[in-house]
Design a protein around this motif. Structure first.
Motif, PDB file in Angstrom:
ATOM      1  N   GLU A  90       1.106   4.778  -2.547  1.00  0.00           N
ATOM      2  CA  GLU A  90       1.168   5.663  -2.674  1.00  0.00           C
ATOM      3  C   GLU A  90       2.383   6.324  -2.648  1.00  0.00           C
ATOM      4  N   GLU A  96     -12.686   2.736  16.975  1.00  0.00           N
ATOM      5  CA  GLU A  96     -11.527   2.666  15.000  1.00  0.00           C
ATOM      6  C   GLU A  96     -10.820   1.888  15.815  1.00  0.00           C
ATOM      7  N   GLU A 154      -9.474  10.755   2.086  1.00  0.00           N
ATOM      8  CA  GLU A 154      -9.607  10.271   0.901  1.00  0.00           C
ATOM      9  C   GLU A 154      -9.976   8.842   2.229  1.00  0.00           C
ATOM     10  N   ALA A 155      -8.944   8.486   3.617  1.00  0.00           N
ATOM     11  CA  ALA A 155      -9.526   7.179   3.860  1.00  0.00           C
ATOM     12  C   ALA A 155     -11.300   7.522   4.730  1.00  0.00           C
ATOM     13  N   ASN A 156     -11.274   8.826   5.077  1.00  0.00           N
ATOM     14  CA  ASN A 156     -13.081   9.128   5.708  1.00  0.00           C
ATOM     15  C   ASN A 156     -12.390   8.370   6.815  1.00  0.00           C
ATOM     16  N   LEU A 157     -11.572   8.851   7.857  1.00  0.00           N
ATOM     17  CA  LEU A 157     -11.304   8.613   8.981  1.00  0.00           C
ATOM     18  C   LEU A 157     -12.372   9.350   9.691  1.00  0.00           C
ATOM     19  N   SER A 168       0.687  -1.246   0.015  1.00  0.00           N
ATOM     20  CA  SER A 168       0.048   0.063  -0.141  1.00  0.00           C
ATOM     21  C   SER A 168       0.606   0.854  -0.197  1.00  0.00           C
ATOM     22  N   ARG A 194      -4.440  12.025   1.959  1.00  0.00           N
ATOM     23  CA  ARG A 194      -4.815  10.550   1.990  1.00  0.00           C
ATOM     24  C   ARG A 194      -5.246   9.906   2.721  1.00  0.00           C
ATOM     25  N   MET A 195      -5.741  11.171   4.216  1.00  0.00           N
ATOM     26  CA  MET A 195      -6.491  11.134   5.417  1.00  0.00           C
ATOM     27  C   MET A 195      -8.202  10.814   4.886  1.00  0.00           C
ATOM     28  N   ASN A 228      -5.062   1.941   8.684  1.00  0.00           N
ATOM     29  CA  ASN A 228      -3.980   2.500   7.172  1.00  0.00           C
ATOM     30  C   ASN A 228      -2.984   3.303   7.852  1.00  0.00           C
ATOM     31  N   ARG A 287      -9.377   0.046  11.570  1.00  0.00           N
ATOM     32  CA  ARG A 287      -8.993   1.160  10.842  1.00  0.00           C
ATOM     33  C   ARG A 287      -7.577   1.922  11.525  1.00  0.00           C
TER      34      ARG A 287
END
Length: 236
Positions: free
Chosen positions: A21, A128, A101-104, A17, A98-99, A135, A131
């Motif tokens: 990136e 969480e 987009e990760a929708n945390l 991953s 990136r964070m 991530n 997750r």
């Protein structure tokens, strides 16, 4: 969160991953910075301070040099500042995107009087944990039920030097009480003096030290308690 020193090593899916990136980052026009990041993963060492704040203790959030309103990130918020700028700071901006987009859950922002987003940071509850690990790998210890994580602190370049971080971070941390947390933790790279000062202004104290070692794309991490956790003065 255990204060015992522990060692963990990244798994191969996480490496794949990260490689993807970095490749995407290089294709976006940041090949020099991407190569530096790869070099650091072949051989590199870094340390970070873990800070925490006890929400059961009364604390007055400090003021910024302008009025701000703290609220959750909204879909139509303008984050153009994360896509602008040259090579300097590009890796930090990429990490923020990136964070997003990760929708945390949950990204909070500080809004300036003119409507600009001037600061952003995520408040992530212990529910969480999976997750967080997915991530960030083993970058953070597993959160206990009464803990929450603050991550992704970023001040828009046009608003730096205006004491926004301490003011916004203090307010965001207090929202963890709604999640049932007593403790809020965050990590700051050793040597990042502005962010360390921002954490201290927000009521956080250092309590743990994280050391990362990269050897041929494999990362090992150790956590060790700071000998005097009540001492907010840290050596950078």
């Amino acid at each position: 969160m255990s204060q015992q020193t522990r060692l963990v090593v990244t798994a191969m899916p996480g490496l794949i991953s990260k490689a993807y990136e970095l490749a995407r980052f290089a294709l976006d026009g940041h090949s020099k910075v991407a190569l530096q990041a790869v070099s650091g993963r072949l051989y590199g060492n870094s340390s970070s301070f873990g800070f925490r704040r006890d929400l059961s203790k009364a604390f007055q959030a400090p003021n910024a040099n302008l009025q701000i309103v703290v609220r959750p990130l909204q879909r139509d918020d303008d984050l153009a500042f994360l896509r602008e700028g040259g090579q300097e700071g590009s890796m930090a901006r990429f990490a923020q995107l990136r964070m997003v987009e990760a929708n945390l859950p949950t990204c909070y922002v500080a809004v300036a009087p003119n409507g600009d987003i001037c600061y952003m940071q995520w408040l992530i509850p212990a529910t969480e944990n999976e997750r967080i690990q997915a991530n960030f790998g083993s970058q953070f210890p597993l959160l206990n039920a009464d803990e929450a994580l603050l991550e992704g602190a970023y001040t828009a370049p046009a608003y730096r030097g205006r004491r926004i971080m301490g003011c916004a971070m203090a307010q965001i941390a207090e929202k963890a009480q709604q999640l049932g947390a007593r403790w809020v933790v965050t990590f700051v790279a050793r040597g990042n003096e502005p962010s360390i000062k921002g954490c201290e202004r927000a009521g956080f104290e250092p309590y743990i030290l994280r050391h990362e070692a990269w050897r041929m794309l494999h990362r090992s991490i150790t956590f060790a308690p700071i000998s005097q956790p009540g001492n907010s003065q840290v050596s950078v």
